[in-house]
Write a protein that holds these residues in place. Structure first.
Motif, mmCIF file in Angstrom:
data_model
loop_
_atom_site.group_PDB
_atom_site.id
_atom_site.type_symbol
_atom_site.label_atom_id
_atom_site.label_comp_id
_atom_site.label_asym_id
_atom_site.label_seq_id
_atom_site.Cartn_x
_atom_site.Cartn_y
_atom_site.Cartn_z
ATOM 1 N N THR A 136 0.837 -1.207 0.000
ATOM 2 C CA THR A 136 0.000 0.000 0.000
ATOM 3 C C THR A 136 0.869 1.254 0.000
ATOM 4 O O THR A 136 0.672 2.171 -0.816
ATOM 5 C CB THR A 136 -0.929 0.009 1.226
ATOM 6 O OG1 THR A 136 -1.731 -1.173 1.222
ATOM 7 C CG2 THR A 136 -1.821 1.240 1.211
ATOM 8 N N PHE A 140 1.333 4.112 -3.221
ATOM 9 C CA PHE A 140 1.111 5.547 -3.060
ATOM 10 C C PHE A 140 2.427 6.323 -3.062
ATOM 11 O O PHE A 140 2.481 7.466 -3.531
ATOM 12 C CB PHE A 140 0.315 5.818 -1.781
ATOM 13 C CG PHE A 140 -1.138 5.470 -1.913
ATOM 14 C CD1 PHE A 140 -2.021 6.316 -2.569
ATOM 15 C CD2 PHE A 140 -1.628 4.267 -1.412
ATOM 16 C CE1 PHE A 140 -3.365 5.991 -2.717
ATOM 17 C CE2 PHE A 140 -2.972 3.928 -1.548
ATOM 18 C CZ PHE A 140 -3.830 4.793 -2.204
ATOM 19 N N HIS A 144 3.267 9.279 -5.605
ATOM 20 C CA HIS A 144 3.667 10.571 -5.039
ATOM 21 C C HIS A 144 4.992 11.039 -5.625
ATOM 22 O O HIS A 144 5.142 12.197 -6.041
ATOM 23 C CB HIS A 144 3.768 10.441 -3.519
ATOM 24 C CG HIS A 144 4.304 11.676 -2.842
ATOM 25 N ND1 HIS A 144 5.632 11.804 -2.477
ATOM 26 C CD2 HIS A 144 3.702 12.835 -2.490
ATOM 27 C CE1 HIS A 144 5.818 12.986 -1.915
ATOM 28 N NE2 HIS A 144 4.667 13.621 -1.915
#
Length: 451
Positions: A136, A140, A144
Motif C-alpha cells: 500500500t 502511493f 507521489h
C-alpha cells in the motif's frame, strides 16, 4: 561528451567538454554538511536544476553543439534528473542511459509500467515479498514521487527556464516519450528480475573488467601482507577531507586493531596512521579488487562499486552515506555479500567485529562468489550489447519497430480506467433498467389481480 566533469579520455575519437556551470561542481560538494540540513537523502537543492536550465544553453560551446545537433546520427543522454538535456533530442533519435538501474518512472514512459506489488520505489528498503501495508505504501509512494518529480520539482522548474529559451519546443515530457532505446545499468543476476521490452537492454557491470597489473608500490604492499588486505574507498564523489573527524578517527582506531593491512583512498595526508595502513589520493579499484589477497571491501555502497565487488568476488562492509546508497547497501546485505552499517551508529568495536566476521566467516565470500559466476556467465559482454544496440538504433534511424504501443497511451488508457468506468456505468444502467422493468411488471401484475 558534454559533462560537468573535467575531460578524462585521451582517445582521439572522443571529444569532451565541460559546461563549467558552478552550481553543478560536485567536486566541492560536502555531502556530510548537506545531510546535516536535511533528512531527505533523495533530493538535491532546487537551485541546481534552475541554474543549470537557465545557464546551460548560454555557454558558447553548448550553444554551438545544440545548433549542430542534427548533424549527429544519435544522441545519448543520462536519464535521472537530466530533463535539461531534452531540447537536444527534438526531432532526433536518442538513447537514454539509466545509470542507476531500471527506473520505474522512465520504464513507464517507454510503455512498460512496472508492477508496484513487487517493484519497490526508490525511497523504500523493504525485503520481498512485500506485506499488504508495504504494498500500500509502495503504490502511493510511487505515485507521489512521480507526481512531485513531473509536476512540482524538478521538471516544472526546468521547463519554465527552457520555455524562455525555446518557446516553440514541445514540452520536456513530450520529448522524453520519443526515446528509441534504454541502456539499463542492471542485470538479473544481481538485481531484481523484471519483465522488459525489446527496447530495454540490460548492460549492468558494463564497466567491469578483469584485473590488470598494479603499480609496483601497491602490488608490493599487497603481496607482502601476511594476513591479507582490507580495501577502503568511499568513491569519487565523497572526498575524504569532508569525512567528519569523528568517523575518520573511528576508522583509524579500528584499523589499529586489525592484523590485516589496509589500503585507503584518501585525498590528503593523515597523521597518526598505524603501520598497517597506507593512503593514496587515487587507486586502481578494479585491479585491487581482483587481487586474491584482498579480503574485504569497505564501500559507501555506490552502484558501480557494488557491481565491481560482485564481479571481482569480494565481500563488503557497506557504510552508505547518501542518495541510493542505503538501498544498495541493504541489498548487498540481504544477498549475503557482507554487512551494512549505519554511519551515525559507527563505533570502533562495531567496525572491528564486522570486519572480523566478514573475513573469518566463509559464507560471505561463498555468496558473492556464486553471484560473480552468474554475472560473468553471459553469451555476450555488456559492453558488446551496448555497442550493438546503439549501432542498431543508428542503422534503423531511431528503430521505431522497437517502440511499444503502450507508450502512446495515457495512464487512464494504459490502466484501462476508462474501460472500468464503462463497465461500472453499464452494470449500473443494466441494474437500474432491470429494477425499473421489474417494478413496472409488479405494478401491472398487481393491477390485473385487483381487476
Amino acid at each position: 561528451m558534454l559533462t560537468n566533469q573535467a575531460p578524462s579520455s585521451k582517445h582521439p575519437n572522443i571529444y569532451e567538454f565541460t559546461h563549467g556551470i558552478r552550481e553543478t561542481d560536485f567536486d566541492r560538494f560536502n555531502v556530510f554538511e548537506y545531510l546535516k540540513e536535511t533528512e531527505d537523502s533523495f533530493t538535491q537543492p532546487a537551485y541546481v536544476f534552475e541554474a543549470l536550465a537557465r545557464n546551460l544553453y548560454q555557454v558558447r560551446e553548448v550553444k554551438e553543439i545544440y545548433n549542430k545537433r542534427k548533424e549527429f546520427d544519435l544522441i545519448i543522454i543520462d536519464s535521472f534528473i537530466n530533463d535539461v538535456a531534452y531540447p537536444f533530442v527534438h526531432e532526433m533519435p536518442f538513447i537514454v542511459l539509466c545509470g542507476m538501474g531500471l527506473e520505474p518512472m522512465h520504464s513507464a514512459v517507454m510503455g512498460n509500467v512496472l508492477n508496484p506489488a513487487y517493484t519497490p520505489s526508490m525511497q523504500y528498503l523493504w525485503n520481498h515479498p512485500l506485506s499488504l501495508i508495504q504494498r500500500t505504501f509502495n503504490i502511493f509512494g510511487s505515485i507521489h514521487f512521480g507526481f512531485i518529480y513531473k509536476h512540482w520539482d524538478p521538471v516544472p522548474v526546468v521547463q519554465t527556464q527552457i520555455n524562455k529559451l525555446f518557446p516553440d519546443l514541445p514540452s520536456l515530457l513530450e520529448l522524453e516519450r520519443n526515446v528509441s532505446l534504454t541502456l539499463i545499468n542492471s542485470h538479473y543476476s544481481i538485481d531484481m528480475t523484471q519483465p522488459l521490452l525489446p527496447s530495454q537492454i540490460e548492460v549492468g557491470a558494463m564497466h567491469c573488467r578483469p584485473g590488470e597489473a598494479l603499480p609496483q608500490d601497491i602490488a608490493q604492499w599487497i603481496e607482502e601482507a601476511e594476513y591479507g588486505v582490507i580495501y577502503f574507498n568511499f568513491g569519487s564523489m565523497h572526498k575524504g577531507e569532508f569525512l567528519p573527524t569523528k568517523y575518520r578517527n573511528i576508522m583509524i582506531e579500528a584499523f589499529t586493531k586489525m592484523k590485516e593491512r589496509v589500503i585507503w583512498k584518501f585525498e590528503k595526508e593523515l597523521e597518526g596512521l598505524p603501520d598497517n595502513v597506507i593512503i593514496r589520493k587515487w587507486l586502481p579499484q578494479q585491479d585491487i579488487l581482483a587481487h586474491p589477497k584482498v579480503k574485504v571491501f569497505i564501500t559507501h555502497g555506490g552502484l558501480l562499486s557494488s557491481q565491481e565487488t560482485i564481479y571481482h568476488s569480494k565481500p563488503v562492509l557497506a557504510i552508505p552515506i547518501y542518495f541510493d546508497q542505503p538501498k544498495v547497501a541493504a541489498k548487498l546485505q540481504r544477498a549475503g555479500f557482507g554487512i551494512a552499517l549505519n554511519l551515525k551508529e559507527l563505533t570502533v568495536p562495531l567496525v572491528v567485529d564486522s570486519l572480523n566476521e566478514i573475513i573469518n566467516n566463509p559464507k560471505y565470500a561463498e555468496a558473492v562468489g556464486k553471484a560473480s559466476l552468474i554475472l560473468r556467465d553471459q553469451k555476450a559482454t555488456p559492453i558488446d550489447r551496448a555497442v550493438w544496440w546503439t549501432e542498431y538504433v543508428i542503422r534503423h534511424r531511431g528503430a521505431p519497430a522497437l517502440r511499444s504501443t503502450g507508450a502512446d497511451l495515457s495512464w487512464v488508457e494504459y490502466l484501462c480506467l476508462d474501460v472500468l468506468v464503462l463497465v461500472h456505468v453499464g452494470t449500473f444502467t443494466l441494474f437500474w433498467v432491470s429494477k425499473k422493468v421489474l417494478a413496472l411488471a409488479c405494478r401491472v401484475n398487481k393491477k390485473k389481480k385487483t381487476e
